[in-house]
Design a protein around this motif. Sequence first.
Motif, mmCIF file in Angstrom:
data_model
loop_
_atom_site.group_PDB
_atom_site.id
_atom_site.type_symbol
_atom_site.label_atom_id
_atom_site.label_comp_id
_atom_site.label_asym_id
_atom_site.label_seq_id
_atom_site.Cartn_x
_atom_site.Cartn_y
_atom_site.Cartn_z
ATOM 1 N N LYS A 19 0.805 -1.228 0.000
ATOM 2 C CA LYS A 19 0.000 0.000 0.000
ATOM 3 C C LYS A 19 0.837 1.276 0.000
ATOM 4 N N GLY A 20 1.981 1.241 -0.701
ATOM 5 C CA GLY A 20 2.764 2.455 -0.883
ATOM 6 C C GLY A 20 1.917 3.495 -1.607
ATOM 7 N N GLN A 21 2.118 4.754 -1.289
ATOM 8 C CA GLN A 21 1.268 5.823 -1.817
ATOM 9 C C GLN A 21 2.053 6.803 -2.678
ATOM 10 N N LYS A 22 1.294 7.531 -3.489
ATOM 11 C CA LYS A 22 1.821 8.611 -4.328
ATOM 12 C C LYS A 22 3.056 8.166 -5.115
ATOM 13 N N ILE A 23 2.888 7.078 -5.849
ATOM 14 C CA ILE A 23 3.986 6.549 -6.661
ATOM 15 C C ILE A 23 4.199 7.472 -7.855
ATOM 16 N N ILE A 41 9.549 6.661 -7.145
ATOM 17 C CA ILE A 41 9.463 7.325 -5.846
ATOM 18 C C ILE A 41 8.095 7.035 -5.247
ATOM 19 N N CYS A 42 8.063 6.741 -3.953
ATOM 20 C CA CYS A 42 6.786 6.537 -3.274
ATOM 21 C C CYS A 42 6.962 6.890 -1.803
ATOM 22 N N GLN A 43 5.873 6.732 -1.059
ATOM 23 C CA GLN A 43 5.946 7.015 0.368
ATOM 24 C C GLN A 43 5.093 6.041 1.158
ATOM 25 N N GLY A 44 5.491 5.877 2.420
ATOM 26 C CA GLY A 44 4.734 5.127 3.404
ATOM 27 C C GLY A 44 4.438 6.039 4.571
ATOM 28 N N ASN A 45 3.475 5.657 5.377
ATOM 29 C CA ASN A 45 3.020 6.543 6.454
ATOM 30 C C ASN A 45 3.802 6.415 7.763
ATOM 31 N N SER A 78 14.692 4.186 8.329
ATOM 32 C CA SER A 78 13.529 4.076 7.438
ATOM 33 C C SER A 78 12.748 5.377 7.269
ATOM 34 N N HIS A 79 13.460 6.493 7.163
ATOM 35 C CA HIS A 79 12.847 7.754 6.753
ATOM 36 C C HIS A 79 12.935 7.884 5.242
ATOM 37 N N TRP A 80 14.001 7.270 4.688
ATOM 38 C CA TRP A 80 14.233 7.255 3.248
ATOM 39 C C TRP A 80 15.064 6.022 2.952
ATOM 40 N N VAL A 81 14.483 5.093 2.233
ATOM 41 C CA VAL A 81 15.210 3.902 1.812
ATOM 42 C C VAL A 81 15.436 4.026 0.309
ATOM 43 N N ALA A 82 16.680 3.865 -0.112
ATOM 44 C CA ALA A 82 17.024 3.901 -1.527
ATOM 45 C C ALA A 82 17.536 2.526 -1.940
ATOM 46 N N MET A 83 17.020 2.056 -3.091
ATOM 47 C CA MET A 83 17.400 0.753 -3.630
ATOM 48 C C MET A 83 17.912 0.971 -5.050
ATOM 49 N N ASP A 84 19.089 0.463 -5.335
ATOM 50 C CA ASP A 84 19.727 0.685 -6.629
ATOM 51 C C ASP A 84 19.653 -0.584 -7.482
ATOM 52 N N TYR A 85 18.862 -0.506 -8.552
ATOM 53 C CA TYR A 85 18.776 -1.588 -9.532
ATOM 54 C C TYR A 85 19.486 -1.168 -10.823
ATOM 55 N N VAL A 86 20.525 -0.400 -10.727
ATOM 56 C CA VAL A 86 21.396 0.110 -11.785
ATOM 57 C C VAL A 86 20.645 1.062 -12.717
ATOM 58 N N ASP A 87 19.724 0.558 -13.528
ATOM 59 C CA ASP A 87 18.960 1.415 -14.441
ATOM 60 C C ASP A 87 17.797 2.112 -13.745
ATOM 61 N N VAL A 88 17.370 1.565 -12.605
ATOM 62 C CA VAL A 88 16.217 2.105 -11.884
ATOM 63 C C VAL A 88 16.596 2.276 -10.414
ATOM 64 N N LEU A 89 16.402 3.486 -9.897
ATOM 65 C CA LEU A 89 16.597 3.751 -8.473
ATOM 66 C C LEU A 89 15.235 3.896 -7.815
ATOM 67 N N VAL A 90 15.046 3.189 -6.727
ATOM 68 C CA VAL A 90 13.794 3.225 -5.979
ATOM 69 C C VAL A 90 14.011 4.057 -4.724
ATOM 70 N N HIS A 91 13.086 4.976 -4.468
ATOM 71 C CA HIS A 91 13.146 5.828 -3.278
ATOM 72 C C HIS A 91 11.838 5.664 -2.524
ATOM 73 N N VAL A 92 11.923 5.192 -1.275
ATOM 74 C CA VAL A 92 10.747 5.024 -0.425
ATOM 75 C C VAL A 92 10.925 5.978 0.758
ATOM 76 N N PHE A 93 10.009 6.926 0.861
ATOM 77 C CA PHE A 93 10.127 8.010 1.834
ATOM 78 C C PHE A 93 9.005 8.003 2.867
ATOM 79 N N LEU A 94 9.264 8.649 3.994
ATOM 80 C CA LEU A 94 8.192 9.183 4.831
ATOM 81 C C LEU A 94 7.735 10.478 4.163
#
Length: 119
Positions: A19-23, A41-45, A78-94
Motif C-alpha cells: 500500500k505504498g502511496q503517491k507513486i 518514488i513513493c511514500q509510506g506513512n 527508514s525515513h528514506w530507503v534507496a534501492m539501486d537496480y542500476v537502471d532504476v533507483l527506488v526511493h521510499v520516503f516518509l
Amino acid sequence: MKEKQQLVDTIIKGIQEKKGQKIAVVDLTGIDGSIASYFVICQGNSPTQVEAIAESVGDTMRETLQEKPTTVVGLGLSHWVAMDYVDVLVHVFLPETRAYYDLENLWRDALLTEIPDLD
C-alpha cells in the motif's frame, strides 16, 4: 539486466503490495548525465511501512525477475530507503522527508508519471 520498463512495472507491483502511496515514475532517459534511467518514488506513512515497502520491492523483484539491488541504504531509520537496480533507483520516503528532498522537482526536466493509489 531486464528491460527497463519491466523493472519499473515490477517495482510498482512490490510497492502496491504494501500500500505504498503517491507513486511517481521519473523518466530520466532524456536527461544527459543522469545517474539512472528511471527513479521510482513513493511514500509510506510510518518507518515500519517504509521498511515493509522496501522489503516487498526486494522480494517481488527477486521472485519475478531474479533481480537483486546492487545497494540498499536507509533501512533501520527508514525515513528514506534507496534501492539501486542500476537502471532504476527506488526511493521510499516518509511524507515529510519526501517533501524536504523533493526529488520530483529536482529532476523537473524529466517526464513524470504519477501512478494512482490503490484503494
